[in-house]
Enzyme design. Structure first.
Site, PDB file in Angstrom:
ATOM      1  N   SER A   1       0.848  -1.202   0.000  1.00 54.91           N
ATOM      2  CA  SER A   1       0.000   0.000   0.000  1.00 54.91           C
ATOM      3  C   SER A   1       0.873   1.238   0.000  1.00 54.91           C
ATOM      4  CB  SER A   1      -0.882   0.011   1.265  1.00 54.91           C
ATOM      5  OG  SER A   1      -1.528   1.261   1.390  1.00 54.91           O
TER       6      SER A   1
ATOM      7  N   TYR B   1      -1.686  -0.841  10.269  1.00 57.93           N
ATOM      8  CA  TYR B   1      -1.798  -1.283   8.871  1.00 57.93           C
ATOM      9  C   TYR B   1      -0.573  -0.826   8.071  1.00 57.93           C
ATOM     10  CZ  TYR B   1      -3.749  -1.233   4.082  1.00 57.93           C
ATOM     11  OH  TYR B   1      -3.968  -1.395   2.731  1.00 57.93           O
TER      12      TYR B   1
HETATM   13  N1  NAD Z   1      -8.658  -0.672  -2.068  1.00 53.26           N
HETATM   14  C1  NAD Z   1      -7.689   0.187  -1.765  1.00 53.26           C
HETATM   15  O1  NAD Z   1      -7.857   1.412  -1.833  1.00 53.26           O
HETATM   16  C2  NAD Z   1      -6.340  -0.328  -1.342  1.00 53.26           C
HETATM   17  C3  NAD Z   1      -5.293   0.594  -1.218  1.00 53.26           C
HETATM   18  C4  NAD Z   1      -4.044   0.133  -0.831  1.00 53.26           C
HETATM   19  C5  NAD Z   1      -3.849  -1.212  -0.575  1.00 53.26           C
HETATM   20  N2  NAD Z   1      -4.881  -2.082  -0.694  1.00 53.26           N
HETATM   21  C6  NAD Z   1      -4.618  -3.496  -0.413  1.00 53.26           C
HETATM   22  O2  NAD Z   1      -5.182  -4.295  -1.433  1.00 53.26           O
HETATM   23  C7  NAD Z   1      -5.488  -5.580  -0.908  1.00 53.26           C
HETATM   24  C8  NAD Z   1      -6.895  -5.973  -1.285  1.00 53.26           C
HETATM   25  O3  NAD Z   1      -7.781  -5.037  -0.721  1.00 53.26           O
HETATM   26  P1  NAD Z   1      -9.230  -4.745  -1.292  1.00 53.26           P
HETATM   27  O4  NAD Z   1      -9.310  -3.289  -1.504  1.00 53.26           O
HETATM   28  O5  NAD Z   1      -9.559  -5.676  -2.392  1.00 53.26           O
HETATM   29  O6  NAD Z   1     -10.065  -5.073   0.034  1.00 53.26           O
HETATM   30  P2  NAD Z   1     -11.296  -6.077   0.270  1.00 53.26           P
HETATM   31  O7  NAD Z   1     -11.757  -5.818   1.656  1.00 53.26           O
HETATM   32  O8  NAD Z   1     -12.262  -5.941  -0.856  1.00 53.26           O
HETATM   33  O9  NAD Z   1     -10.597  -7.502   0.168  1.00 53.26           O
HETATM   34  C9  NAD Z   1      -9.841  -8.055   1.207  1.00 53.26           C
HETATM   35  C10 NAD Z   1     -10.150  -9.531   1.243  1.00 53.26           C
HETATM   36  O10 NAD Z   1      -9.316 -10.136   2.233  1.00 53.26           O
HETATM   37  C11 NAD Z   1     -10.105 -11.092   2.917  1.00 53.26           C
HETATM   38  N3  NAD Z   1      -9.556 -11.370   4.245  1.00 53.26           N
HETATM   39  C12 NAD Z   1      -9.614 -10.584   5.337  1.00 53.26           C
HETATM   40  N4  NAD Z   1      -9.063 -11.198   6.395  1.00 53.26           N
HETATM   41  C13 NAD Z   1      -8.636 -12.415   5.954  1.00 53.26           C
HETATM   42  C14 NAD Z   1      -7.997 -13.514   6.575  1.00 53.26           C
HETATM   43  N5  NAD Z   1      -7.720 -13.516   7.893  1.00 53.26           N
HETATM   44  N6  NAD Z   1      -7.694 -14.603   5.834  1.00 53.26           N
HETATM   45  C15 NAD Z   1      -8.006 -14.621   4.503  1.00 53.26           C
HETATM   46  N7  NAD Z   1      -8.632 -13.615   3.856  1.00 53.26           N
HETATM   47  C16 NAD Z   1      -8.941 -12.518   4.578  1.00 53.26           C
HETATM   48  C17 NAD Z   1     -11.502 -10.473   3.004  1.00 53.26           C
HETATM   49  O11 NAD Z   1     -12.506 -11.427   3.248  1.00 53.26           O
HETATM   50  C18 NAD Z   1     -11.614  -9.801   1.637  1.00 53.26           C
HETATM   51  O12 NAD Z   1     -12.235 -10.647   0.686  1.00 53.26           O
HETATM   52  C19 NAD Z   1      -5.226  -5.492   0.601  1.00 53.26           C
HETATM   53  O13 NAD Z   1      -3.943  -6.013   0.876  1.00 53.26           O
HETATM   54  C20 NAD Z   1      -5.246  -4.009   0.873  1.00 53.26           C
HETATM   55  O14 NAD Z   1      -4.481  -3.671   1.997  1.00 53.26           O
HETATM   56  C21 NAD Z   1      -6.133  -1.682  -1.067  1.00 53.26           C
END
Ligand code: NAD
Length: 266
Positions: free
Chosen positions: A146, A159
């Site tokens: 991130s 985080y």
């Molecule tokens: N969306 C953004 O703006 C953004 C920005 C920077 C980084 N990220 C990173 O991108 C990645 C995906 O995020 P996203 O936006 O798709 O979020 P999201 O919440 O849509 O997806 C996260 C997924 O991880 C799963 N999860 C949570 N805890 C878990 C566990 N203990 N074991 C297995 N699975 C688990 C959830 O069920 C969910 O399906 C993450 O690493 C997040 O930190 C997202």
């Protein structure tokens, strides 16, 4: 000539595959020819994603907070597909737990521990479990980190620290396992509009981010899926240990960009 971005005959595990970014990566890798294991603590969500992809996808229940669950999930993928070529460490805690992740002065210890247990320890355990399979296939790991692992913020201190740690893990894995044929890279998203962020991010926050983004808009899940699929493919065979930001340029400019942008172009 073969297309080096093709993932034909590769087997990929995508953690957090039920989520906004993970599900997009699963669909893209499947379109490029991979068999995909959609792994998530939300099994129903993972099943929905796998069913929509079709017979080259399976859903796997995975709780990154549990070593047993990680072992079982990896065994299930190997049993179903016979090997692992790509590990996309993408799942992270989001939502309610992160709402309690403020600054260090008022950080609840259990929130810090829980976020580290899933994001950081979970990524390490998942990687450790998959490494023998990845060495066997000369495979590739791509971690979702991130922009918050690169820049300071007034909240989400836990985080952010996990994401910075995963960037260092990326370099450690790339260095230690490069000689065994395994590459490891990371993609650092800026704000990406997913169902989770659309719910958790008020519109005025999104507009603030967009004002600071040279591209002018926040990203979509495909803006992460594309670089992940590229880094996982043979097209990136000479790239390892890197963190690639996909953030519309929000992390690269001088302070005060948004006001300079206004005086220069409005
Ligand atoms: N969306 C953004 O703006 C953004 C920005 C920077 C980084 N990220 C990173 O991108 C990645 C995906 O995020 P996203 O936006 O798709 O979020 P999201 O919440 O849509 O997806 C996260 C997924 O991880 C799963 N999860 C949570 N805890 C878990 C566990 N203990 N074991 C297995 N699975 C688990 C959830 O069920 C969910 O399906 C993450 O690493 C997040 O930190 C997202």
């Amino acid at each position: 000539m073969t297309d080096a971005t093709s993932l034909t005959d590769k087997v990929a595990i995508i953690t957090g595959g039920a989520g906004g970014i993970g599900s997009e990566t699963a669909r893209l890798m499947a379109r490029r020819g991979a068999k995909v294991a959609v792994a998530d603590i939300n099994l129903a969500g993972a099943q929905e994603v796998a069913d929509a992809i079709g017979e080259q996808a399976i859903a796997v229940e995975l709780d990154l907070g549990s070593e047993t669950s990680i072992r079982d999930a990896v065994a299930k993928v190997v049993e179903a597909f016979g090997k692992i070529d790509i590990l996309h460490n993408n799942a992270a805690l989001a939502g309610r737990t992160l709402a309690l992740d403020g600054s260090i002065g008022d950080m609840p210890t259990e929130v810090w521990d829980q976020i580290f247990a899933v994001n950081c320890r979970g990524t390490m355990l998942m990687t450790r479990e998959c490494l023998p399979h990845l060495i066997a296939t000369q495979g590739s790991i791509v971690n979702t980190v991130s922009g918050l692992g690169l820049q300071g913020h007034v909240r989400q201190a836990a985080y952010s620290a996990t994401k910075a740690a995963i960037m260092q893990m990326t370099r450690s894995i790339a260095t230690a396992y490069g000689p065994k044929g395994v590459r490891c890279n990371a993609v650092a998203p800026g704000l990406i509009l997913t169902p989770t962020t659309a719910k958790d991010f008020p519109d005025h926050w999104r507009r603030n981010v967009e004002a600071e983004t040279p591209r002018g808009i926040v990203g979509a899940p495909e803006d992460i899926a594309e670089p992940v699929a590229f880094l996982a493919s043979d097209a990136a065979r000479n790239i390892t240990g890197q963190t690639l930001a996909s953030d519309g340029g929000v992390s690269i400019h001088v302070p005060g960009f948004s006001s300079y942008a206004k005086t220069a172009w409005d």
